[in-house]
Design an enzyme around this catalytic site. Structure first.
Site, PDB file in Angstrom:
ATOM      1  N   ASN A  87       0.856  -1.185   0.000  1.00  0.00           N
ATOM      2  CA  ASN A  87       0.000   0.000   0.000  1.00  0.00           C
ATOM      3  C   ASN A  87       0.894   1.237   0.000  1.00  0.00           C
ATOM      4  O   ASN A  87       1.845   1.320   0.782  1.00  0.00           O
ATOM      5  CB  ASN A  87      -0.895   0.001   1.242  1.00  0.00           C
ATOM      6  CG  ASN A  87      -1.876  -1.153   1.242  1.00  0.00           C
ATOM      7  OD1 ASN A  87      -2.423  -1.513   0.208  1.00  0.00           O
ATOM      8  ND2 ASN A  87      -2.099  -1.767   2.406  1.00  0.00           N
ATOM      9  N   HIS A  98       6.388   3.603   6.796  1.00  0.00           N
ATOM     10  CA  HIS A  98       7.701   2.961   6.703  1.00  0.00           C
ATOM     11  C   HIS A  98       7.452   1.817   5.731  1.00  0.00           C
ATOM     12  O   HIS A  98       6.625   0.932   6.014  1.00  0.00           O
ATOM     13  CB  HIS A  98       8.147   2.476   8.090  1.00  0.00           C
ATOM     14  CG  HIS A  98       9.491   1.794   8.124  1.00  0.00           C
ATOM     15  ND1 HIS A  98      10.481   2.147   9.026  1.00  0.00           N
ATOM     16  CD2 HIS A  98       9.985   0.774   7.392  1.00  0.00           C
ATOM     17  CE1 HIS A  98      11.542   1.367   8.832  1.00  0.00           C
ATOM     18  NE2 HIS A  98      11.263   0.512   7.855  1.00  0.00           N
ATOM     19  N   HIS A 100       6.694  -1.209   3.618  1.00  0.00           N
ATOM     20  CA  HIS A 100       6.514  -2.602   4.026  1.00  0.00           C
ATOM     21  C   HIS A 100       5.789  -3.367   2.930  1.00  0.00           C
ATOM     22  O   HIS A 100       4.916  -2.833   2.252  1.00  0.00           O
ATOM     23  CB  HIS A 100       5.753  -2.721   5.349  1.00  0.00           C
ATOM     24  CG  HIS A 100       4.465  -1.946   5.395  1.00  0.00           C
ATOM     25  ND1 HIS A 100       4.428  -0.588   5.595  1.00  0.00           N
ATOM     26  CD2 HIS A 100       3.179  -2.349   5.263  1.00  0.00           C
ATOM     27  CE1 HIS A 100       3.164  -0.182   5.589  1.00  0.00           C
ATOM     28  NE2 HIS A 100       2.384  -1.232   5.376  1.00  0.00           N
TER      29      HIS A 100
HETATM   30  P1  5GP Z   1      -0.630  -0.437   5.753  1.00  0.00           P
HETATM   31  O1  5GP Z   1      -2.091  -0.100   5.840  1.00  0.00           O
HETATM   32  O2  5GP Z   1       0.246   0.741   6.119  1.00  0.00           O
HETATM   33  O3  5GP Z   1      -0.247  -1.070   4.452  1.00  0.00           O
HETATM   34  O4  5GP Z   1      -0.389  -1.593   6.794  1.00  0.00           O
HETATM   35  C1  5GP Z   1       0.133  -1.430   8.063  1.00  0.00           C
HETATM   36  C2  5GP Z   1       0.050  -2.773   8.740  1.00  0.00           C
HETATM   37  O5  5GP Z   1       0.847  -2.734   9.900  1.00  0.00           O
HETATM   38  C3  5GP Z   1      -1.354  -3.167   9.173  1.00  0.00           C
HETATM   39  O6  5GP Z   1      -1.710  -4.410   8.571  1.00  0.00           O
HETATM   40  C4  5GP Z   1      -1.259  -3.244  10.682  1.00  0.00           C
HETATM   41  O7  5GP Z   1      -2.030  -4.295  11.225  1.00  0.00           O
HETATM   42  C5  5GP Z   1       0.213  -3.455  10.912  1.00  0.00           C
HETATM   43  N1  5GP Z   1       0.692  -2.904  12.167  1.00  0.00           N
HETATM   44  C6  5GP Z   1       0.480  -1.646  12.636  1.00  0.00           C
HETATM   45  N2  5GP Z   1       1.072  -1.475  13.833  1.00  0.00           N
HETATM   46  C7  5GP Z   1       1.706  -2.658  14.115  1.00  0.00           C
HETATM   47  C8  5GP Z   1       2.486  -3.107  15.225  1.00  0.00           C
HETATM   48  O8  5GP Z   1       2.745  -2.378  16.185  1.00  0.00           O
HETATM   49  N3  5GP Z   1       2.944  -4.373  15.172  1.00  0.00           N
HETATM   50  C9  5GP Z   1       2.691  -5.209  14.098  1.00  0.00           C
HETATM   51  N4  5GP Z   1       3.189  -6.441  14.165  1.00  0.00           N
HETATM   52  N5  5GP Z   1       1.946  -4.815  13.050  1.00  0.00           N
HETATM   53  C10 5GP Z   1       1.458  -3.557  13.056  1.00  0.00           C
HETATM   54 ZN    ZN Z   2      10.557   3.846  10.235  1.00  0.00          ZN
END
Ligand code: 5GP
Ligand code: ZN
Length: 118
Positions: A87, A98, A100
């Site tokens: 995303n 950050h 991912h």
């Molecule tokens: P995005 O929406 O930015 O692509 O996804 C971020 C992802 O990071 C989400 O699926 C969310 O569940 C995960 N996430 C957010 N905070 C944490 C955390 O503190 N620990 C872990 N293991 N995952 C996290």
């Molecule tokens: Zn970072």
């Protein structure tokens, strides 16, 4: 390390995570809110905001992350394939700034993509 970045805090172990893999360049850990039986994230250890913030100097790092996706998906129990999602930005509904790569899988087929235009 970027202050107030949750994933930088995971890298520095200020916050806990369930680690899947780690080396000098990348960390992989299980998503805290899994959307599939297998759901983990692969991140660079350097703070890069998003896929919109990379250039050719990051090619080897990105290649390593994508290569690891396959190896680690199998290791986590996703034998017959998996889905990777990156995303990016507001349109991509990125929540954590950050970079991912999500890796989702398991032993049953995932739902179809968000939607398909006919
Ligand atoms: P995005 O929406 O930015 O692509 O996804 C971020 C992802 O990071 C989400 O699926 C969310 O569940 C995960 N996430 C957010 N905070 C944490 C955390 O503190 N620990 C872990 N293991 N995952 C996290
Ligand atoms: Zn970072």
């Amino acid at each position: 390390m970027s202050e107030n970045c949750v994933f930088c805090k995971i890298i520095s172990r200020e916050l806990p995570s369930t680690k899947v893999y780690e080396d000098e360049d990348v960390l992989a850990f299980r998503d805290i809110n899994p959307q599939a039986d297998v759901h983990f994230l692969i991140i660079p250890k350097s703070h890069i905001e998003s896929l919109a913030h990379v250039d050719t100097s990051h090619a080897a790092l990105l290649g390593k992350i994508m290569t690891l996706a396959s190896v680690l998906a199998e290791k986590e129990g996703s034998i017959n394939g998996f889905r990777t999602i990156v995303n990016t930005g507001e349109v991509g509904r990125q929540d954590v700034f950050h970079l991912h790569v999500h890796v989702l899988g398991g032993d049953k087929a995932l739902p179809a993509m968000i939607y398909k235009r006919s």
